[in-house]
Design a protein around this motif. Structure first.
Motif, PDB file in Angstrom:
ATOM      1  N   GLU A   1       0.834  -1.211   0.000  1.00  0.00           N
ATOM      2  CA  GLU A   1       0.000   0.000   0.000  1.00  0.00           C
ATOM      3  C   GLU A   1       0.870   1.264   0.000  1.00  0.00           C
ATOM      4  O   GLU A   1       0.605   2.201  -0.747  1.00  0.00           O
ATOM      5  CB  GLU A   1      -0.924  -0.021   1.221  1.00  0.00           C
ATOM      6  CG  GLU A   1      -2.050   0.986   1.116  1.00  0.00           C
ATOM      7  CD  GLU A   1      -2.993   0.918   2.305  1.00  0.00           C
ATOM      8  OE1 GLU A   1      -3.130  -0.159   2.913  1.00  0.00           O
ATOM      9  OE2 GLU A   1      -3.584   1.964   2.626  1.00  0.00           O
TER      10      GLU A   1
ATOM     11  N   LEU B   1       3.925   1.507  -1.029  1.00  0.00           N
ATOM     12  CA  LEU B   1       4.640   1.564  -2.305  1.00  0.00           C
ATOM     13  C   LEU B   1       3.747   2.115  -3.407  1.00  0.00           C
ATOM     14  O   LEU B   1       4.172   2.948  -4.211  1.00  0.00           O
ATOM     15  CB  LEU B   1       5.096   0.146  -2.659  1.00  0.00           C
ATOM     16  CG  LEU B   1       6.280  -0.011  -3.587  1.00  0.00           C
ATOM     17  CD1 LEU B   1       7.473   0.755  -3.068  1.00  0.00           C
ATOM     18  CD2 LEU B   1       6.629  -1.478  -3.734  1.00  0.00           C
ATOM     19  N   SER B   2       2.489   1.662  -3.419  1.00  0.00           N
ATOM     20  CA  SER B   2       1.623   2.155  -4.491  1.00  0.00           C
ATOM     21  C   SER B   2       1.187   3.594  -4.233  1.00  0.00           C
ATOM     22  O   SER B   2       0.994   4.355  -5.159  1.00  0.00           O
ATOM     23  CB  SER B   2       0.447   1.213  -4.735  1.00  0.00           C
ATOM     24  OG  SER B   2      -0.434   1.245  -3.690  1.00  0.00           O
ATOM     25  N   ARG B   3       1.107   4.004  -2.963  1.00  0.00           N
ATOM     26  CA  ARG B   3       0.720   5.399  -2.700  1.00  0.00           C
ATOM     27  C   ARG B   3       1.845   6.375  -3.011  1.00  0.00           C
ATOM     28  O   ARG B   3       1.587   7.466  -3.512  1.00  0.00           O
ATOM     29  CB  ARG B   3       0.279   5.566  -1.249  1.00  0.00           C
ATOM     30  CG  ARG B   3      -1.109   5.010  -1.039  1.00  0.00           C
ATOM     31  CD  ARG B   3      -1.633   5.372   0.311  1.00  0.00           C
ATOM     32  NE  ARG B   3      -2.891   4.676   0.543  1.00  0.00           N
ATOM     33  CZ  ARG B   3      -3.710   4.971   1.514  1.00  0.00           C
ATOM     34  NH1 ARG B   3      -3.424   5.928   2.345  1.00  0.00           N
ATOM     35  NH2 ARG B   3      -4.824   4.294   1.665  1.00  0.00           N
TER      36      ARG B   3
ATOM     37  N   SER C   1       3.962   6.125  -5.222  1.00  0.00           N
ATOM     38  CA  SER C   1       4.130   6.241  -6.678  1.00  0.00           C
ATOM     39  C   SER C   1       2.810   6.607  -7.353  1.00  0.00           C
ATOM     40  O   SER C   1       2.683   6.461  -8.562  1.00  0.00           O
ATOM     41  CB  SER C   1       4.647   4.925  -7.241  1.00  0.00           C
ATOM     42  OG  SER C   1       3.710   3.887  -6.992  1.00  0.00           O
ATOM     43  N   ARG C   2       1.867   7.099  -6.584  1.00  0.00           N
ATOM     44  CA  ARG C   2       0.517   7.403  -7.097  1.00  0.00           C
ATOM     45  C   ARG C   2      -0.034   6.200  -7.859  1.00  0.00           C
ATOM     46  O   ARG C   2      -0.514   6.298  -8.969  1.00  0.00           O
ATOM     47  CB  ARG C   2       0.511   8.644  -7.990  1.00  0.00           C
ATOM     48  CG  ARG C   2       0.740   9.940  -7.216  1.00  0.00           C
ATOM     49  CD  ARG C   2       0.591  11.150  -8.085  1.00  0.00           C
ATOM     50  NE  ARG C   2      -0.776  11.301  -8.574  1.00  0.00           N
ATOM     51  CZ  ARG C   2      -1.076  11.525  -9.851  1.00  0.00           C
ATOM     52  NH1 ARG C   2      -0.150  11.594 -10.758  1.00  0.00           N
ATOM     53  NH2 ARG C   2      -2.325  11.668 -10.221  1.00  0.00           N
ATOM     54  N   TYR C   3       0.052   5.033  -7.274  1.00  0.00           N
ATOM     55  CA  TYR C   3      -0.454   3.780  -7.831  1.00  0.00           C
ATOM     56  C   TYR C   3       0.226   3.437  -9.158  1.00  0.00           C
ATOM     57  O   TYR C   3      -0.341   2.754  -9.983  1.00  0.00           O
ATOM     58  CB  TYR C   3      -1.975   3.851  -8.056  1.00  0.00           C
ATOM     59  CG  TYR C   3      -2.769   4.280  -6.863  1.00  0.00           C
ATOM     60  CD1 TYR C   3      -2.959   3.438  -5.797  1.00  0.00           C
ATOM     61  CD2 TYR C   3      -3.342   5.548  -6.801  1.00  0.00           C
ATOM     62  CE1 TYR C   3      -3.695   3.831  -4.705  1.00  0.00           C
ATOM     63  CE2 TYR C   3      -4.075   5.953  -5.705  1.00  0.00           C
ATOM     64  CZ  TYR C   3      -4.244   5.088  -4.658  1.00  0.00           C
ATOM     65  OH  TYR C   3      -4.970   5.470  -3.575  1.00  0.00           O
ATOM     66  N   SER C   4       1.403   3.940  -9.405  1.00  0.00           N
ATOM     67  CA  SER C   4       2.019   3.761 -10.723  1.00  0.00           C
ATOM     68  C   SER C   4       3.527   3.609 -10.591  1.00  0.00           C
ATOM     69  O   SER C   4       4.274   4.431 -11.125  1.00  0.00           O
ATOM     70  CB  SER C   4       1.715   4.975 -11.605  1.00  0.00           C
ATOM     71  OG  SER C   4       0.445   5.489 -11.363  1.00  0.00           O
ATOM     72  N   LEU C   5       3.977   2.560  -9.965  1.00  0.00           N
ATOM     73  CA  LEU C   5       5.421   2.382  -9.784  1.00  0.00           C
ATOM     74  C   LEU C   5       6.132   2.326 -11.135  1.00  0.00           C
ATOM     75  O   LEU C   5       7.261   2.758 -11.275  1.00  0.00           O
ATOM     76  CB  LEU C   5       5.694   1.106  -8.978  1.00  0.00           C
ATOM     77  CG  LEU C   5       7.051   1.054  -8.288  1.00  0.00           C
ATOM     78  CD1 LEU C   5       7.207   2.169  -7.283  1.00  0.00           C
ATOM     79  CD2 LEU C   5       7.264  -0.277  -7.608  1.00  0.00           C
ATOM     80  N   TYR C   6       5.403   1.794 -12.136  1.00  0.00           N
ATOM     81  CA  TYR C   6       5.996   1.678 -13.483  1.00  0.00           C
ATOM     82  C   TYR C   6       6.361   3.036 -14.067  1.00  0.00           C
ATOM     83  O   TYR C   6       7.202   3.134 -14.949  1.00  0.00           O
ATOM     84  CB  TYR C   6       5.032   0.951 -14.434  1.00  0.00           C
ATOM     85  CG  TYR C   6       3.672   1.601 -14.520  1.00  0.00           C
ATOM     86  CD1 TYR C   6       2.609   1.118 -13.779  1.00  0.00           C
ATOM     87  CD2 TYR C   6       3.444   2.698 -15.331  1.00  0.00           C
ATOM     88  CE1 TYR C   6       1.367   1.706 -13.830  1.00  0.00           C
ATOM     89  CE2 TYR C   6       2.208   3.302 -15.394  1.00  0.00           C
ATOM     90  CZ  TYR C   6       1.163   2.803 -14.651  1.00  0.00           C
ATOM     91  OH  TYR C   6      -0.057   3.408 -14.712  1.00  0.00           O
ATOM     92  N   ALA C   7       5.709   4.111 -13.588  1.00  0.00           N
ATOM     93  CA  ALA C   7       5.974   5.446 -14.143  1.00  0.00           C
ATOM     94  C   ALA C   7       7.255   6.050 -13.557  1.00  0.00           C
ATOM     95  O   ALA C   7       7.675   7.117 -13.961  1.00  0.00           O
ATOM     96  CB  ALA C   7       4.787   6.366 -13.884  1.00  0.00           C
TER      97      ALA C   7
END
Lengths: 172, 305
Positions: B64, B66-68, B70-76
């Motif tokens: 949670e 980690l996704s927050r 990165s704004r739910y976008s770790l790939y970005a």
């Protein structure tokens, strides 16, 4: 006498309509699955080529599709922008709320919900792989639904008509 | 700032723990979150583990956070992850570590991220007041290097010096300061706009490598002072030398602990070889962030301690 013919007509109308309703259900399922596939292909493109963050990517999907999928992605994008809950929870709650009225098998709905648990915390390669895996499953479902559609969309109206005739013969 | 920028990143249980134990937000320096380990805070200069009743940070909680962040976008944030950190709005830096994937001896990406260090960026207007008498010679700002170990308050001090230089004070005029903010930490830019107070004569090039950014601002903004954070590579020093020969003063930070230790290491050699800095200011470590330990002139003569 007229009453008897009226009854026969009503029974026949009801039976044919039931057959057509089943036909529409199968067609609806196929349309919905194709709409999901289109939505995810757009989402995949946004991630692969634009590295677009998930809230904006969902917003873009919402702009480019229609129907229940559009409602789903609008709700997901809105909640992601608020950022008050994990993506998995947002995805699941939105799917349970919006997809409950959609023509889909329970397994297909569950797989869609499971997809939410893979979003947001993976690197780009893993994220694309997880989407590709889901898209493969979806393609299998679409192929099955297409095959079922071809046979059953003809079968159900006929079955409805025959049932109507049978009921009329028994009653008359 | 901390209420709006840091707390919303944390899952409910961890947020409550931090709120319970942290009373003075200005004293909170770091929140360390490790998968399957207890939460650790760097608070008032000390490492501190809040009582979790024997429990640890769960897989779901870590995911949670980690996704927050990165704004739910770790790939970005692939490029940032490759470097081992990402910066969130407000200029807070988050260190990430996990399993690295190599390609041609270079880090391609990082998987199974298991360690996070949320470093809280502080803005303390006036914290550089005590340094001002040492960094001017008449009206001229002397090229200054701030030195401290990690967590010593270099960036906070640098930010306040920039703010004061780009605003002007009682005894000195404001001047054009160009900031090359490679890690978006100094200005905390969001969509190109600084979120931190940097003064009215300040320009910022955000998320740009230091060596490229320095050349760019000299050509485009004609600065009187060029400010950068955490120099270290030969390219950085080369660009700083170019800025110096272009007539700009420098304001920079670097990791280090003492003048003797710096003189021993070859990587610091360019600083002393060309005498590019006229003031070397040594700050305290993470136990006393922002405290000034010693000030040297460009020849290595101690002028204050």
């Amino acid at each position: 006498m007229e009453l008897k013919w009226l009854g026969i007509a009503m029974v026949m109308f009801g039976s044919v309509c039931t057959g057509l309703w089943y036909r529409l259900r199968y067609l609806g399922r196929l349309t919905n699955l194709r709409e999901c596939q289109r939505a995810l292909t757009i989402l995949r493109g946004e991630i692969q080529y634009g590295r677009t963050p998930l809230p904006e990517a969902c917003q873009e999907v919402e702009r480019r599709i229609c129907g229940a999928g559009q409602l789903f992605f609008r709700q997901v994008a809105g909640k992601l922008f608020e950022g008050n809950a994990p993506v998995e929870q947002i995805w699941r709650e939105s799917a349970e709320e919006i997809f409950s009225s959609m023509q889909m098998k329970t397994q297909e709905r569950e797989e869609w919900i499971r997809l939410g648990s893979t979003l947001g915390y993976l690197d780009v390669e893993m994220q694309l792989r997880s989407l590709d895996l889901y898209l493969q499953h979806l393609q299998t479902s679409i192929d099955q639904a297409g095959a079922e559609c071809r046979s059953r969309t003809r079968l159900y109206p006929l079955l409805g008509t025959f049932c109507g005739v049978l009921i009329c013969l028994v009653l008359v | 700032m901390y209420q709006d920028e840091i707390l919303p990143l944390l899952p409910e249980r961890i947020r409550r723990l931090v709120q319970k134990y942290v009373t003075g937000e200005k004293d909170l320096q770091e929140i360390r979150i490790r998968r399957g380990k207890p939460l650790v805070l760097q608070y008032r200069g000390e490492l501190f583990a809040p009582d979790m009743h024997g429990q640890v940070v769960s897989e779901a909680e870590f995911k949670e956070v980690l996704s927050r962040i990165s704004r739910y976008s770790l790939y970005a944030f692939e490029e940032e992850i490759r470097k081992g950190y990402l910066t969130i709005p407000g200029g807070h830096r988050i260190g990430v570590l996990g399993h690295t994937v190599l390609e041609k001896k270079e880090i391609k990406t990082m998987r199974h991220i298991s360690f996070l260090n949320i470093r809280i960026s502080h803005e303390i207007p006036g914290c550089a007041d005590k340094l001002l008498p040492f960094v001017f010679e008449g009206e001229r700002f002397l090229s200054t290097l701030l030195v401290s170990p990690p967590g010593g308050g270099k960036t906070t001090m640098l930010r306040d010096l920039i703010r004061q230089l780009a605003t002007g004070g009682e005894n000195f005029r404001g001047r054009n300061v160009s900031v090359v903010d490679e890690r978006s930490e100094i200005a905390g830019c969001y969509m190109g706009l600084p979120q931190k107070q940097l003064g009215k004569y300040c320009d910022v090039v955000d998320a740009c490598p230091k060596d490229i950014g320095i050349m760019m601002v000299i050509r485009s903004m004609a600065p009187e002072v060029v400010a950068v954070d955490e120099v270290g590579s030969e390219k950085d020093f080369e660009a700083l030398r170019y800025a110096l020969t272009s007539g700009c003063s420098l304001l920079a930070t670097i990791h280090g602990s003492s003048l003797e230790q710096m003189k021993e290491k070859p990587m610091f050699e360019p600083i002393f070889r060309s005498g590019m800095f006229e003031r070397l200011i040594f700050l305290g470590d993470r136990r006393s962030p922002g405290s000034c330990q010693a000030i040297y002139d460009g020849r290595g003569e101690r002028i204050w301690s």
